[in-house]
Every structure is written in C-alpha cells, then in structure tokens.
Design a protein around this motif. Structure first.
Motif, PDB file in Angstrom:
ATOM      1  N   GLY A  96      41.612 -52.791 -20.419  1.00 39.98           N
ATOM      2  CA  GLY A  96      41.970 -51.967 -18.721  1.00 39.98           C
ATOM      3  C   GLY A  96      40.878 -52.257 -18.326  1.00 39.98           C
ATOM      4  O   GLY A  96      39.781 -53.569 -18.378  1.00 39.98           O
ATOM      5  N   GLY A  97      40.313 -52.055 -16.514  1.00 34.20           N
ATOM      6  CA  GLY A  97      39.586 -52.453 -15.922  1.00 34.20           C
ATOM      7  C   GLY A  97      37.974 -52.178 -16.403  1.00 34.20           C
ATOM      8  O   GLY A  97      37.394 -53.638 -16.424  1.00 34.20           O
ATOM      9  N   LEU A 136      45.805 -48.611 -20.271  1.00 26.63           N
ATOM     10  CA  LEU A 136      44.329 -48.232 -19.555  1.00 26.63           C
ATOM     11  C   LEU A 136      45.477 -50.093 -19.005  1.00 26.63           C
ATOM     12  O   LEU A 136      44.880 -50.739 -18.023  1.00 26.63           O
ATOM     13  N   GLY A 138      46.961 -50.417 -15.748  1.00 22.93           N
ATOM     14  CA  GLY A 138      47.148 -50.051 -14.125  1.00 22.93           C
ATOM     15  C   GLY A 138      45.319 -49.910 -14.437  1.00 22.93           C
ATOM     16  O   GLY A 138      45.869 -50.013 -12.554  1.00 22.93           O
ATOM     17  N   THR A 139      44.556 -50.610 -14.852  1.00 27.96           N
ATOM     18  CA  THR A 139      43.404 -50.236 -13.918  1.00 27.96           C
ATOM     19  C   THR A 139      42.536 -51.925 -14.115  1.00 27.96           C
ATOM     20  O   THR A 139      41.188 -51.265 -13.847  1.00 27.96           O
ATOM     21  N   LYS A 141      42.808 -53.570 -11.029  1.00 29.35           N
ATOM     22  CA  LYS A 141      42.872 -54.625  -9.799  1.00 29.35           C
ATOM     23  C   LYS A 141      41.126 -54.234  -9.454  1.00 29.35           C
ATOM     24  O   LYS A 141      40.431 -53.065  -9.410  1.00 29.35           O
ATOM     25  N   SER A 143      39.085 -55.715 -11.379  1.00 26.85           N
ATOM     26  CA  SER A 143      37.781 -55.118 -11.815  1.00 26.85           C
ATOM     27  C   SER A 143      37.233 -55.743 -12.084  1.00 26.85           C
ATOM     28  O   SER A 143      35.895 -56.696 -12.013  1.00 26.85           O
ATOM     29  N   GLY A 187      51.239 -53.535 -14.686  1.00 26.42           N
ATOM     30  CA  GLY A 187      50.377 -53.639 -14.493  1.00 26.42           C
ATOM     31  C   GLY A 187      49.918 -54.604 -13.859  1.00 26.42           C
ATOM     32  O   GLY A 187      48.679 -54.523 -13.385  1.00 26.42           O
TER      33      GLY A 187
END
Length: 289
Positions: A96-97, A136, A138-139, A141, A143, A187
């Motif tokens: 994740g981001g 995670l 999709g997170t 963006k 970052s 993602g």
C-alpha cells in the motif's frame, strides 16, 4: 518498459548476458535468488556492476530488487546500492501507499548522502505479493512520485496461502491468483502507473509464454517480468505495437481531431467513442517510448 529481466546480483557472466539480451530493463536481484549468507557479497557485486554500467549511454534500464521491509535487510541494501545510481529499485511485498511513502523517505535520505538529485531513483512496486498487499493495492495513488509501475507475484502469494499450485494442468492461473492479477491491474489504474505482468516460470515453453503474454497485453498490462534471456524477444514482440495498430490509432486520433465536438465518430464502418481515443493515444505513446 516491455521486458524486465531478472538476474542474480552475484551472477557474474549472467549479468553481462542480461545486458546484451535486448531487455528494456535488467533487474539486479538481491532478494529471492540470493541466500542469506550471500547477501553481503551480492550487494558489493551489485554496486560494482552499477558503477561499471550506469554511466553508459546505450544500455537497458538498471533496476535493483531490494529485500522487503519484512526481512530487516532493506536498509543494508540501500546503504550500498544507492551510490551506484540505479534507475530504480524493485520493491517486493510493497503493501500500500504508506509503504511507498516509507521507502521514498529512505531513498531521499540516501540520495542526499550520495549527492544525487532527490527523486532520481524510481520505484517499481511488487504490490500484490501478499494477502495484505492485495487489500492495499488501491492505495498507491499520490503516495510517491517515484512510482513507475506496479506488478504482482503468485509465487509468494501461493506460499502464504499454503496452496499446492497457482496454475492448473493447462498452465492457467487458478482463481485466487486471477483475482490477484486483476487487482494489480486495477490498482495500477488507480495510481495511473503501468501494470507489469508477473514472470512466466516455464521458461522453455515459448508457446505458453506467447499466449500468456498476449493475454496480458489484451487485458491492459504494458510489459512483463522475465527470468531467462530466451523470454525477452517474445515479450518485446508482443508488447511492441504493430504498424497496423499504429496506423489505426493514428486514424482514430485524426478523426476525433477533425470532429472536436463529437462524442463518437464513424471510421471504416465502425463506431468509436472517447474511450477508444484514449486507448489510441496510449498505444501511440507506448510506440514512441
């Protein structure tokens, strides 16, 4: 990047063969292909190779796959390899981001020490290699501006799940891994970065590789990881737009340019709307890169 070829950091002559393979990128691996007792020597070999090749004008991109945060070895990798000025690092088990933000900070500190411009080392995230990473994906963006792509890994996932295999008797991904592959695509779309298909481990099966890679291109992947130089020509061919595809894309773009207010246009007896225009523009961008 159409083809990204893995080679062990301490692979010696294999590194030179990888550089001559025609791959768009060579991934110098410090992770899975290097046992714990070889890590220190592999870091030194990686740095030597980067220093010998990074300044060359005619070369593939040079990426280094570091060890993930869960190993406790990420800092030791970065402490050595940043001075070699790799084009990017491959970030395994990126979850994740927040994990991208964390790695960005680590790279920024070491770039400053090495006298490099902040942000010069990019990141390819292996974002769907764990169950946590799947949820995670999709997170990513916004970052980190370092992100240049997202990929996934069925081998680590199947190990975590305790699965017997991730492909069936026909060589096709089973359902848990098709889900992970699809989530990687979505993602990457959310983060507005390229999606890179995972490795095809049956490296002697050129027919299977071609079929699987054509499916990847069809679904939206823009490149593929490779584990053997023999895979590179097939991957490059599949991800290189043909002259016919380029001409069709140009025709669609020209038709919309001639009708700027149109939501859809007719061309060769078929209707094309704005999503077709976006796809045509993306194809031409890939063809010119």
């Amino acid at each position: 990047m159409r083809s990204l070829l893995f080679v062990p950091a301490d692979g010696g002559a294999k590194l030179d063969k990888a550089m001559a393979s025609g791959a768009d990128a060579v991934i110098i691996d410090l992770e899975d292909s290097i046992t714990t007792e070889r890590k220190e020597g592999a870091r030194a070999a990686c740095l030597d190779f980067l220093k010998a090749n990074a300044a060359k004008k005619e070369r593939p991109r040079l990426l280094v796959r570091i060890n993930g945060f869960d190993t406790g070895m990420t800092d030791a990798d970065l402490d050595v390899i940043v001075a070699g000025k790799p084009d990017a690092v491959v970030f395994p088990k990126a979850e994740g981001g927040p994990s991208a933000v964390h790695l960005d900070a680590k790279l920024t500190a070491r770039e400053a020490v090495a006298g490099l411009t902040e942000g010069s080392i990019k990141v390819l995230a292996q974002a769907v290699e764990s169950a946590a990473g799947l949820f995670l994906a999709g997170t990513f963006k916004d970052s980190s501006k370092r992100l240049i792509g997202m990929t996934w890994g069925p081998e680590d996932l199947s190990a975590e799940l305790g699965a017997e295999a991730n492909r069936d008797e026909h060589g096709l991904l089973t359902e848990p891994y098709r889900l992970a592959r699809n989530i990687c695509l979505y993602g990457a779309a959310v983060a507005k970065i390229p999606a890179i298909e995972t490795v095809y481990v049956d490296f002697r099966n050129s027919e299977g590789l071609r079929r699987d890679t054509e499916a990847a291109r069809r679904d939206g992947f823009t490149g593929r990881l490779a584990i053997h130089p023999a895979q590179v020509p097939i991957i490059n061919e599949v991800f290189t737009p043909t002259a016919e595809q380029i001409e069709k894309a140009k025709a669609i773009i020209a038709a919309f340019a001639a009708n700027p207010g149109a939501g859809a246009i007719g061309l060769d007896g078929k209707m094309f709307d704005r999503p077709h225009l976006v796809r045509a523009q993306a194809l031409l961008a890939r063809a010119s890169s």
